[in-house]
Write a protein that holds these residues in place. Sequence first.
Motif, PDB file in Angstrom:
ATOM      1  N   GLU A  27      -4.336 -13.835  14.552  1.00 20.16           N
ATOM      2  CA  GLU A  27      -5.121 -14.258  13.390  1.00 20.16           C
ATOM      3  C   GLU A  27      -5.482 -13.067  12.507  1.00 20.16           C
ATOM      4  OE1 GLU A  27      -5.766 -17.261  12.315  1.00 20.16           O
ATOM      5  OE2 GLU A  27      -4.938 -18.327  14.031  1.00 20.16           O
ATOM      6  N   LEU A  28      -5.821 -11.950  13.106  1.00 22.99           N
ATOM      7  CA  LEU A  28      -6.159 -10.751  12.337  1.00 22.99           C
ATOM      8  C   LEU A  28      -4.969 -10.300  11.494  1.00 22.99           C
ATOM      9  CD1 LEU A  28      -8.129  -8.449  11.684  1.00 22.99           C
ATOM     10  CD2 LEU A  28      -7.330  -7.306  13.740  1.00 22.99           C
ATOM     11  N   ARG A  29      -3.804 -10.198  12.106  1.00 18.12           N
ATOM     12  CA  ARG A  29      -2.610  -9.759  11.377  1.00 18.12           C
ATOM     13  C   ARG A  29      -2.225 -10.761  10.286  1.00 18.12           C
ATOM     14  NH1 ARG A  29       1.395  -6.780  15.751  1.00 18.12           N
ATOM     15  NH2 ARG A  29      -0.223  -5.581  16.805  1.00 18.12           N
ATOM     16  N   LYS A  30      -2.292 -12.042  10.605  1.00 16.18           N
ATOM     17  CA  LYS A  30      -1.943 -13.070   9.619  1.00 16.18           C
ATOM     18  C   LYS A  30      -2.907 -13.034   8.434  1.00 16.18           C
ATOM     19  CE  LYS A  30      -2.704 -17.699   9.890  1.00 16.18           C
ATOM     20  NZ  LYS A  30      -2.539 -19.085  10.375  1.00 16.18           N
ATOM     21  N   ASN A  31      -4.191 -12.962   8.709  1.00 14.30           N
ATOM     22  CA  ASN A  31      -5.175 -12.975   7.628  1.00 14.30           C
ATOM     23  C   ASN A  31      -5.066 -11.751   6.729  1.00 14.30           C
ATOM     24  OD1 ASN A  31      -6.190 -15.484   8.290  1.00 14.30           O
ATOM     25  ND2 ASN A  31      -7.700 -14.641   9.708  1.00 14.30           N
ATOM     26  N   GLU A  32      -4.701 -10.603   7.287  1.00 16.02           N
ATOM     27  CA  GLU A  32      -4.483  -9.425   6.445  1.00 16.02           C
ATOM     28  C   GLU A  32      -3.304  -9.646   5.505  1.00 16.02           C
ATOM     29  OE1 GLU A  32      -4.201  -6.008   9.042  1.00 16.02           O
ATOM     30  OE2 GLU A  32      -6.331  -5.601   8.736  1.00 16.02           O
ATOM     31  N   ASN A  33      -2.245 -10.263   6.004  1.00 13.38           N
ATOM     32  CA  ASN A  33      -1.084 -10.559   5.161  1.00 13.38           C
ATOM     33  C   ASN A  33      -1.436 -11.554   4.061  1.00 13.38           C
ATOM     34  OD1 ASN A  33       1.876  -9.587   6.037  1.00 13.38           O
ATOM     35  ND2 ASN A  33       0.501  -9.554   7.800  1.00 13.38           N
ATOM     36  N   ILE A  34      -2.195 -12.578   4.401  1.00 10.77           N
ATOM     37  CA  ILE A  34      -2.612 -13.573   3.410  1.00 10.77           C
ATOM     38  C   ILE A  34      -3.449 -12.902   2.320  1.00 10.77           C
ATOM     39  CG2 ILE A  34      -4.110 -15.581   3.037  1.00 10.77           C
ATOM     40  CD1 ILE A  34      -3.203 -16.564   5.843  1.00 10.77           C
ATOM     41  N   ARG A  35      -4.394 -12.082   2.732  1.00  9.99           N
ATOM     42  CA  ARG A  35      -5.277 -11.403   1.773  1.00  9.99           C
ATOM     43  C   ARG A  35      -4.482 -10.496   0.834  1.00  9.99           C
ATOM     44  NH1 ARG A  35      -7.757  -6.343   2.077  1.00  9.99           N
ATOM     45  NH2 ARG A  35      -7.276  -6.137   4.294  1.00  9.99           N
ATOM     46  N   PHE A  36      -3.593  -9.687   1.395  1.00  6.42           N
ATOM     47  CA  PHE A  36      -2.838  -8.742   0.576  1.00  6.42           C
ATOM     48  C   PHE A  36      -1.870  -9.471  -0.351  1.00  6.42           C
ATOM     49  CE2 PHE A  36       0.148  -5.051   0.059  1.00  6.42           C
ATOM     50  CZ  PHE A  36      -0.757  -4.216  -0.569  1.00  6.42           C
ATOM     51  N   ALA A  37      -1.184 -10.487   0.157  1.00 12.31           N
ATOM     52  CA  ALA A  37      -0.268 -11.267  -0.686  1.00 12.31           C
ATOM     53  C   ALA A  37      -1.035 -11.936  -1.823  1.00 12.31           C
ATOM     54  CB  ALA A  37       0.464 -12.313   0.154  1.00 12.31           C
ATOM     55  N   GLY A  38      -2.219 -12.438  -1.525  1.00 14.35           N
ATOM     56  CA  GLY A  38      -3.033 -13.099  -2.536  1.00 14.35           C
ATOM     57  C   GLY A  38      -3.447 -12.178  -3.672  1.00 14.35           C
ATOM     58  N   GLN A  39      -3.654 -10.907  -3.358  1.00 12.66           N
ATOM     59  CA  GLN A  39      -4.030  -9.941  -4.395  1.00 12.66           C
ATOM     60  C   GLN A  39      -2.944  -9.795  -5.456  1.00 12.66           C
ATOM     61  OE1 GLN A  39      -5.028  -6.176  -2.629  1.00 12.66           O
ATOM     62  NE2 GLN A  39      -6.698  -7.032  -1.432  1.00 12.66           N
ATOM     63  N   PHE A  40      -1.705 -10.047  -5.065  1.00  7.58           N
ATOM     64  CA  PHE A  40      -0.579  -9.859  -5.973  1.00  7.58           C
ATOM     65  C   PHE A  40       0.062 -11.177  -6.397  1.00  7.58           C
ATOM     66  CE2 PHE A  40      -1.028  -5.970  -3.555  1.00  7.58           C
ATOM     67  CZ  PHE A  40      -1.075  -5.035  -4.572  1.00  7.58           C
ATOM     68  N   GLY A  41      -0.522 -12.284  -5.966  1.00  7.26           N
ATOM     69  CA  GLY A  41       0.029 -13.586  -6.327  1.00  7.26           C
ATOM     70  C   GLY A  41       1.372 -13.867  -5.679  1.00  7.26           C
ATOM     71  N   VAL A  42       1.621 -13.250  -4.529  1.00  7.91           N
ATOM     72  CA  VAL A  42       2.881 -13.446  -3.817  1.00  7.91           C
ATOM     73  C   VAL A  42       2.742 -14.669  -2.913  1.00  7.91           C
ATOM     74  CG1 VAL A  42       4.451 -12.441  -2.105  1.00  7.91           C
ATOM     75  CG2 VAL A  42       3.460 -11.000  -3.885  1.00  7.91           C
ATOM     76  N   PRO A  43       3.669 -15.613  -2.996  1.00  7.84           N
ATOM     77  CA  PRO A  43       3.589 -16.794  -2.131  1.00  7.84           C
ATOM     78  C   PRO A  43       3.610 -16.401  -0.648  1.00  7.84           C
ATOM     79  CG  PRO A  43       5.235 -17.109  -3.842  1.00  7.84           C
ATOM     80  CD  PRO A  43       4.813 -15.667  -3.904  1.00  7.84           C
ATOM     81  N   PHE A  44       2.789 -17.071   0.128  1.00  7.38           N
ATOM     82  CA  PHE A  44       2.692 -16.812   1.567  1.00  7.38           C
ATOM     83  C   PHE A  44       3.107 -18.072   2.301  1.00  7.38           C
ATOM     84  CE2 PHE A  44       0.612 -16.711   5.667  1.00  7.38           C
ATOM     85  CZ  PHE A  44       0.829 -15.408   6.082  1.00  7.38           C
ATOM     86  N   ILE A  45       4.131 -17.958   3.127  1.00  3.60           N
ATOM     87  CA  ILE A  45       4.629 -19.091   3.906  1.00  3.60           C
ATOM     88  C   ILE A  45       4.235 -18.848   5.357  1.00  3.60           C
ATOM     89  CG2 ILE A  45       6.670 -20.383   4.644  1.00  3.60           C
ATOM     90  CD1 ILE A  45       8.001 -19.155   2.030  1.00  3.60           C
ATOM     91  N   ASP A  46       3.415 -19.725   5.883  1.00  5.53           N
ATOM     92  CA  ASP A  46       2.901 -19.581   7.244  1.00  5.53           C
ATOM     93  C   ASP A  46       3.715 -20.456   8.186  1.00  5.53           C
ATOM     94  OD1 ASP A  46       1.454 -19.287   9.551  1.00  5.53           O
ATOM     95  OD2 ASP A  46      -0.433 -20.024   8.721  1.00  5.53           O
ATOM     96  N   ALA A  47       4.542 -19.828   9.003  1.00 11.91           N
ATOM     97  CA  ALA A  47       5.336 -20.571   9.980  1.00 11.91           C
ATOM     98  C   ALA A  47       4.527 -20.850  11.241  1.00 11.91           C
ATOM     99  CB  ALA A  47       6.613 -19.812  10.319  1.00 11.91           C
ATOM    100  N   ASP A  48       3.308 -20.381  11.266  1.00  9.11           N
ATOM    101  CA  ASP A  48       2.334 -20.584  12.327  1.00  9.11           C
ATOM    102  C   ASP A  48       2.810 -20.014  13.659  1.00  9.11           C
ATOM    103  OD1 ASP A  48      -0.187 -21.177  13.124  1.00  9.11           O
ATOM    104  OD2 ASP A  48      -0.036 -23.322  12.810  1.00  9.11           O
ATOM    105  N   CYS A  49       1.886 -19.941  14.556  1.00 11.50           N
ATOM    106  CA  CYS A  49       2.112 -19.309  15.855  1.00 11.50           C
ATOM    107  C   CYS A  49       2.868 -20.264  16.781  1.00 11.50           C
ATOM    108  CB  CYS A  49       0.759 -18.940  16.463  1.00 11.50           C
ATOM    109  SG  CYS A  49       0.885 -17.910  17.915  1.00 11.50           S
TER     110      CYS A  49
END
Length: 145
Positions: A27-49
């Motif tokens: 969850e920590l690693r995923k949430n960091e990716n979501i946050r950083f992608a969101g800063q740049f408007g990059v789509p985030f596709i979550d294939a989930d665990c």
Amino acid sequence: MEATLASGIGYAIFFYKRKIHPLKEYELRKNENIRFAGQFGVPFIDADCDRDNWFERARGMAHEPERGVRAAARYPGLMQSECNWRKGGGSARMTEISKRESFHQQAYCGCVYSLRDANRHRVEGGRERMQLGVKFYGDEEPATD
């Protein structure tokens, strides 16, 4: 991510990290990716665990060394960009961004076997076992819960 955006190449982040253990680390690693992608408007596709799938692929490889055949079992059937981002100052840039963003400082690849082996190595060397999710780039001392 910043350099790719500057190049004009369109892309999305496909987060497929089925091997990350424990769930808190995932969850920590995923949430960091979501946050950083969101800063740049990059789509985030979550294939989930999907740890069950990873354990099935890694069956019989629990004692293989890190970066060996077990690591190769992570990516069959996936296409990914092969880019050596470490060249041309990329490693220094990664550290700079990680400090600026206070990213989690990962101490192992994420799989249960790497965590086991890293902790065994630490204990054998007289050090304490890893505390997960408490050390971030830019911190002088590990944060406390």
